[in-house]
Design a protein around this motif. Structure first.
Motif, PDB file in Angstrom:
ATOM      1  N   LEU A  14      -6.678  13.296  26.105  1.00  0.00           N
ATOM      2  CA  LEU A  14      -6.068  14.232  25.159  1.00  0.00           C
ATOM      3  C   LEU A  14      -7.044  15.331  24.769  1.00  0.00           C
ATOM      4  N   ASN A  15      -8.314  14.992  24.616  1.00  0.00           N
ATOM      5  CA  ASN A  15      -9.312  16.018  24.308  1.00  0.00           C
ATOM      6  C   ASN A  15      -9.484  16.978  25.476  1.00  0.00           C
ATOM      7  N   ALA A  16      -9.444  16.470  26.708  1.00  0.00           N
ATOM      8  CA  ALA A  16      -9.552  17.340  27.885  1.00  0.00           C
ATOM      9  C   ALA A  16      -8.350  18.282  27.960  1.00  0.00           C
ATOM     10  N   ILE A  21      -6.156  23.809  27.067  1.00  0.00           N
ATOM     11  CA  ILE A  21      -5.181  24.679  26.409  1.00  0.00           C
ATOM     12  C   ILE A  21      -5.885  25.719  25.551  1.00  0.00           C
ATOM     13  N   PHE A  22      -6.887  25.299  24.794  1.00  0.00           N
ATOM     14  CA  PHE A  22      -7.628  26.253  23.969  1.00  0.00           C
ATOM     15  C   PHE A  22      -8.318  27.310  24.834  1.00  0.00           C
ATOM     16  N   LYS A  23      -8.863  26.893  25.982  1.00  0.00           N
ATOM     17  CA  LYS A  23      -9.495  27.860  26.895  1.00  0.00           C
ATOM     18  C   LYS A  23      -8.464  28.839  27.448  1.00  0.00           C
ATOM     19  N   TYR A  24      -7.280  28.349  27.775  1.00  0.00           N
ATOM     20  CA  TYR A  24      -6.213  29.223  28.259  1.00  0.00           C
ATOM     21  C   TYR A  24      -5.841  30.258  27.193  1.00  0.00           C
ATOM     22  N   VAL A  25      -5.615  29.801  25.960  1.00  0.00           N
ATOM     23  CA  VAL A  25      -5.218  30.702  24.876  1.00  0.00           C
ATOM     24  C   VAL A  25      -6.337  31.708  24.581  1.00  0.00           C
ATOM     25  N   ALA A  33      -7.365  37.445  32.784  1.00  0.00           N
ATOM     26  CA  ALA A  33      -6.447  36.741  33.688  1.00  0.00           C
ATOM     27  C   ALA A  33      -7.155  35.696  34.541  1.00  0.00           C
ATOM     28  N   GLU A  34      -8.369  35.977  34.960  1.00  0.00           N
ATOM     29  CA  GLU A  34      -9.110  35.044  35.816  1.00  0.00           C
ATOM     30  C   GLU A  34      -9.340  33.701  35.111  1.00  0.00           C
ATOM     31  N   ASN A  35      -9.742  33.738  33.851  1.00  0.00           N
ATOM     32  CA  ASN A  35      -9.988  32.493  33.126  1.00  0.00           C
ATOM     33  C   ASN A  35      -8.702  31.846  32.612  1.00  0.00           C
ATOM     34  N   MET A  36      -7.617  32.618  32.517  1.00  0.00           N
ATOM     35  CA  MET A  36      -6.338  32.023  32.150  1.00  0.00           C
ATOM     36  C   MET A  36      -5.926  30.967  33.171  1.00  0.00           C
ATOM     37  N   ILE A  37      -6.233  31.201  34.430  1.00  0.00           N
ATOM     38  CA  ILE A  37      -5.781  30.308  35.503  1.00  0.00           C
ATOM     39  C   ILE A  37      -6.838  29.278  35.908  1.00  0.00           C
ATOM     40  N   ALA A  38      -7.954  29.223  35.203  1.00  0.00           N
ATOM     41  CA  ALA A  38      -9.078  28.363  35.595  1.00  0.00           C
ATOM     42  C   ALA A  38      -8.689  26.894  35.743  1.00  0.00           C
ATOM     43  N   ASN A  39      -7.775  26.407  34.933  1.00  0.00           N
ATOM     44  CA  ASN A  39      -7.394  24.987  34.978  1.00  0.00           C
ATOM     45  C   ASN A  39      -5.991  24.763  35.543  1.00  0.00           C
ATOM     46  N   GLN A  80      -2.307  35.047  20.561  1.00  0.00           N
ATOM     47  CA  GLN A  80      -1.589  33.815  20.300  1.00  0.00           C
ATOM     48  C   GLN A  80      -2.456  32.984  19.353  1.00  0.00           C
ATOM     49  N   VAL A  81      -1.824  32.397  18.354  1.00  0.00           N
ATOM     50  CA  VAL A  81      -2.509  31.478  17.450  1.00  0.00           C
ATOM     51  C   VAL A  81      -1.787  30.144  17.523  1.00  0.00           C
ATOM     52  N   ILE A  82      -2.531  29.090  17.815  1.00  0.00           N
ATOM     53  CA  ILE A  82      -1.947  27.757  17.903  1.00  0.00           C
ATOM     54  C   ILE A  82      -1.725  27.226  16.495  1.00  0.00           C
ATOM     55  N   GLU A  83      -0.485  26.875  16.201  1.00  0.00           N
ATOM     56  CA  GLU A  83      -0.119  26.343  14.886  1.00  0.00           C
ATOM     57  C   GLU A  83      -0.067  24.813  14.887  1.00  0.00           C
ATOM     58  N   SER A  84       0.342  24.219  16.021  1.00  0.00           N
ATOM     59  CA  SER A  84       0.379  22.762  16.126  1.00  0.00           C
ATOM     60  C   SER A  84       0.316  22.355  17.590  1.00  0.00           C
ATOM     61  N   ILE A  85      -0.123  21.122  17.801  1.00  0.00           N
ATOM     62  CA  ILE A  85      -0.225  20.546  19.141  1.00  0.00           C
ATOM     63  C   ILE A  85       0.434  19.171  19.104  1.00  0.00           C
ATOM     64  N   THR A  86       1.289  18.908  20.099  1.00  0.00           N
ATOM     65  CA  THR A  86       1.928  17.602  20.223  1.00  0.00           C
ATOM     66  C   THR A  86       1.696  17.096  21.637  1.00  0.00           C
ATOM     67  N   HIS A  87       1.032  15.952  21.759  1.00  0.00           N
ATOM     68  CA  HIS A  87       0.785  15.349  23.060  1.00  0.00           C
ATOM     69  C   HIS A  87       1.911  14.372  23.391  1.00  0.00           C
ATOM     70  N   ASN A  88       2.415  14.473  24.608  1.00  0.00           N
ATOM     71  CA  ASN A  88       3.416  13.561  25.138  1.00  0.00           C
ATOM     72  C   ASN A  88       2.830  12.898  26.388  1.00  0.00           C
ATOM     73  N   TYR A  89       3.630  12.144  27.098  1.00  0.00           N
ATOM     74  CA  TYR A  89       3.134  11.391  28.255  1.00  0.00           C
ATOM     75  C   TYR A  89       2.420  12.291  29.269  1.00  0.00           C
ATOM     76  N   SER A  90       3.092  13.277  29.818  1.00  0.00           N
ATOM     77  CA  SER A  90       2.457  14.148  30.815  1.00  0.00           C
ATOM     78  C   SER A  90       2.432  15.606  30.369  1.00  0.00           C
ATOM     79  N   THR A  91       2.862  15.865  29.146  1.00  0.00           N
ATOM     80  CA  THR A  91       2.896  17.240  28.646  1.00  0.00           C
ATOM     81  C   THR A  91       2.206  17.337  27.292  1.00  0.00           C
TER      82      THR A  91
END
Length: 139
Positions: A14-16, A21-25, A33-39, A80-91
């Motif tokens: 979950l931390n990974a 996601i934080f790196k993408y945002v 754009a180059e670092n948006m697609i890094a992962n 973009q500002v992240i307001e909340s994060i919800t972890h699910n099985y694969s998403t």
């Protein structure tokens, strides 16, 4: 299955995910754009949904990168500002607030220099090896 679920939902996984996601945002906000697609997986699927209608679907990293570079000219600023994060099985879902300044006049009446503000959600789907294989933006 239960053991696999525990492994996928472990703090390190979950931390990974959160870090990617934080790196993408961050890259998105820096218009990098180059670092948006890094992962991203090479066969990333990207969808944009607006008002319940799919407005775009891209399949593979080159298509996404091309669109990401093209989109850089649409706004002079964007955040973009992240307001909340919800972890699910694969998403992992993030709720965001979005603010941007138009860099041109648009057919819908938005004028260069005007600000837009939206609330939305992004859903990141991850492969077993931790790559982002699907990204869906919903506003």
């Amino acid at each position: 299955m239960e053991n696999q679920l525990a492994k996928l939902m472990s703090a390190s996984v979950l931390n990974a995910r959160t870090e990617k996601i934080f790196k993408y945002v961050e890259a998105y906000n820096q218009m990098d754009a180059e670092n948006m697609i890094a992962n991203f997986s090479d066969d990333i699927i990207f969808k944009n949904v607006m008002n319940g209608e799919k407005t775009m679907e891209l399949q593979d990293i080159e298509e996404f990168k091309k669109q990401a570079i093209e989109a850089l000219s649409y706004f002079s600023e964007r955040e973009q500002v992240i307001e909340s994060i919800t972890h699910n099985y694969s998403t992992t879902d993030i709720s965001i607030t979005y603010r941007a300044i138009a860099a041109m006049d648009y057919p819908n009446g938005l004028k260069k220099g005007e600000e837009i503000s939206l609330n939305g959600k992004s859903i990141f789907e991850f492969s077993d090896d931790g790559k982002i294989i699907r990204l869906t933006d919903i506003v």
